[in-house]
Motif scaffolding. Structure first.
Motif, mmCIF file in Angstrom:
data_model
loop_
_atom_site.group_PDB
_atom_site.id
_atom_site.type_symbol
_atom_site.label_atom_id
_atom_site.label_comp_id
_atom_site.label_asym_id
_atom_site.label_seq_id
_atom_site.Cartn_x
_atom_site.Cartn_y
_atom_site.Cartn_z
ATOM 1 N N LEU A 21 -3.281 -1.951 3.798
ATOM 2 C CA LEU A 21 -2.171 -1.306 4.683
ATOM 3 C C LEU A 21 -2.607 -1.532 5.982
ATOM 4 O O LEU A 21 -1.825 -2.058 6.741
ATOM 5 N N VAL A 22 -3.877 -1.553 6.324
ATOM 6 C CA VAL A 22 -4.563 -1.880 7.709
ATOM 7 C C VAL A 22 -4.320 -3.418 7.978
ATOM 8 O O VAL A 22 -4.096 -3.778 9.311
ATOM 9 N N THR A 23 -4.484 -4.103 6.939
ATOM 10 C CA THR A 23 -4.362 -5.622 7.190
ATOM 11 C C THR A 23 -3.005 -6.028 7.579
ATOM 12 O O THR A 23 -2.483 -6.683 8.466
ATOM 13 N N LEU A 24 -2.021 -5.318 6.846
ATOM 14 C CA LEU A 24 -0.686 -5.627 6.993
ATOM 15 C C LEU A 24 -0.368 -5.113 8.435
ATOM 16 O O LEU A 24 0.750 -5.862 9.010
ATOM 17 N N TYR A 28 1.028 -8.949 9.391
ATOM 18 C CA TYR A 28 2.469 -8.716 9.203
ATOM 19 C C TYR A 28 3.108 -7.266 9.295
ATOM 20 O O TYR A 28 3.314 -6.204 8.317
ATOM 21 N N ARG A 29 3.240 -6.894 10.641
ATOM 22 C CA ARG A 29 3.807 -5.458 11.120
ATOM 23 C C ARG A 29 4.940 -4.953 10.497
ATOM 24 O O ARG A 29 4.880 -3.941 9.865
ATOM 25 N N ALA A 35 2.792 -1.222 1.375
ATOM 26 C CA ALA A 35 1.573 -0.820 0.957
ATOM 27 C C ALA A 35 1.432 0.880 0.889
ATOM 28 O O ALA A 35 0.553 1.396 0.550
ATOM 29 N N LEU A 36 2.633 1.283 1.590
ATOM 30 C CA LEU A 36 2.536 2.883 1.706
ATOM 31 C C LEU A 36 2.510 3.364 0.414
ATOM 32 O O LEU A 36 1.821 4.632 0.077
#
Length: 50
Positions: A21-24, A28-29, A35-36
């Motif tokens: 989630l943090v990486t995305l 890739y905002r 990922a939620l």
């Protein structure tokens, strides 16, 4: 009465999904919401809510 089950694997999966989630969020905002479901599901299972 139900037997207590280990939630260790759910916590590991939660932190894995949290990392995704943090990486995305930074890379890739527009896709971070994918990922939620994994993050929320494994947090709830780690807390033994479901």
């Amino acid at each position: 009465m139900e037997a207590q089950q280990s939630t260790g694997k759910y916590w590991i999966l939660f932190f894995l999904w949290l990392g995704i989630l943090v990486t995305l969020m930074f890379v890739y905002r527009e896709f971070f919401w994918l990922a939620l479901p994994g993050t929320v599901t494994y947090f709830a299972k780690g807390m033994d809510l479901i």
